[in-house]
Design an enzyme around this catalytic site. Structure first.
Site, mmCIF file in Angstrom:
data_model
loop_
_atom_site.group_PDB
_atom_site.id
_atom_site.type_symbol
_atom_site.label_atom_id
_atom_site.label_comp_id
_atom_site.label_asym_id
_atom_site.label_seq_id
_atom_site.Cartn_x
_atom_site.Cartn_y
_atom_site.Cartn_z
ATOM 1 C CE1 TYR A 30 2.997 15.332 -10.721
ATOM 2 C CE2 TYR A 30 5.145 14.857 -11.679
ATOM 3 C CZ TYR A 30 4.064 14.473 -10.904
ATOM 4 O OH TYR A 30 4.061 13.233 -10.300
ATOM 5 C CG ASN A 53 -2.000 9.342 -4.584
ATOM 6 O OD1 ASN A 53 -0.885 9.075 -5.012
ATOM 7 N ND2 ASN A 53 -3.104 9.098 -5.294
ATOM 8 C CB THR A 110 0.382 5.574 -12.649
ATOM 9 O OG1 THR A 110 1.234 6.698 -12.941
ATOM 10 C CG2 THR A 110 0.895 4.855 -11.406
ATOM 11 C CG ASP A 163 -11.433 9.113 -8.147
ATOM 12 O OD1 ASP A 163 -10.247 8.753 -8.302
ATOM 13 O OD2 ASP A 163 -12.130 9.558 -9.086
ATOM 14 C CE LYS A 182 3.410 14.981 -7.252
ATOM 15 N NZ LYS A 182 2.519 14.443 -6.188
#
Length: 302
Positions: A155, A89, A189, A36, A159
């Site tokens: 995004y 991720n 999330t 992180d 992806k």
């Protein structure tokens, strides 16, 4: 599922889906490098895993650069002696419409998602090939990358690009017995809590309430933990024959996405296709098969 002896790196695993993936891998016996950008978040994630009996260490880094990717691989090897599993991720959002999106907003998302997946996979592949014992690379896609979504140019591009790289890497790394797959998750999330049609279900999960079958099955929506089993499966020996796939997971729904394929093919008579010929053929031959854009959501039960 027994992952004892396996070593995994999970990028962006301080919270949300990444933490769920890291937690499940550790529960199945893998040693995990948690990543992180926030040291406190990373250490809290490690603590939660070790408190549950798992093995984990933290590596604080902003995924994207080659240096960060190498640091993650080096941490796995330095702490546990090897690297068997990489889960790409890490991600951020900078949502806005095309005409408002800045270069910085576009580049930031592409750097973390797309470049970060590339640099981390490259570093991991070098190590796994040196070990000579195969490996698992699991990249995280999104329905947005499959079908598009309003306000997510950056995004969607990232992806979609990730799934394209997965198909290429599955071929390039096959000889080394390294499988490469994409997981396309849907879960509550920070990235989904602002989606209007999901808000009631996000609120329900936050309140500890069970989700209706419509949400868990038709929408394929659930908690991050609901998506973690697929990652552990793809990391295991049981998934040795699975590579180059995009697999959806969410709530009670598990789905295999198709690769893009031609849905209508017509041929000219040796002269190629002129604009007028296309205009004539399109309404009858192609129009009824034009593809939709965005997620086609089912109607909730009355």
């Amino acid at each position: 599922m027994d992952l004892t002896g396996k070593v995994a790196v999970v990028t962006g695993s301080g919270r949300g889906l990444g933490l769920a993936y890291a937690t499940e891998l550790a529960r199945c016996g893998a040693a995990v490098v948690v990543n992180d950008v926030d040291p406190d978040v990373a250490e809290a994630a490690v603590q939660s895993i070790t408190d549950a009996g798992g093995t984990a260490v933290a590596e604080v880094a902003a995924v994207g650069s080659s240096e960060a990717a190498q640091a993650l691989v080096d941490r796995a090897v330095g702490e546990f002696g090897r690297l068997d599993v990489l889960v790409n991720n890490a991600g951020i959002l900078r949502d806005t419409t095309l005409w408002k999106m800045t270069d910085e907003q576009f580049d930031a998302v592409l750097t973390t998602h797309l470049r970060g997946t590339f640099t981390c996979t490259r570093a991991a592949a070098v190590r796994m090939r040196e070990q000579g014992e195969g490996g698992r690379v699991i990249c995280i896609g999104s329905p947005t990358g499959q079908v598009g979504n309003f306000g997510q140019t950056n995004y969607a591009a990232a992806k979609a690009g990730i799934v394209g790289m997965v198909r290429t890497w599955a071929m390039e790394l096959a000889r080394a017995e390294i499988t490469v797959n994409a997981v396309v998750p849907v879960a509550a999330t920070a990235m989904t809590e602002t989606v209007p049609f999901l808000k009631p279900y996000v609120d329900a999960l936050a309140a500890g309430e069970p989700l209706p079958a419509f949400a868990r099955q038709e929408l394929g929506f659930g908690s991050p933990a609901d998506a973690a089993g697929l990652v552990a499966f793809l990391a295991s020996d049981a998934a040795a024959g699975i590579t180059g796939q995009a697999v959806g997971i969410g709530g009670d729904r598990l789905a295999l996405w198709s690769h893009p394929t031609e849905v209508v093919v017509e041929f000219a008579d040796g002269t190629g296709w002129s604009p007028d010929a296309i205009a004539e053929a399109w309404p009858e031959k192609f129009a009824s098969s034009q593809q939709t854009v965005g997620q086609q959501l089912p109607e909730p039960p009355k």
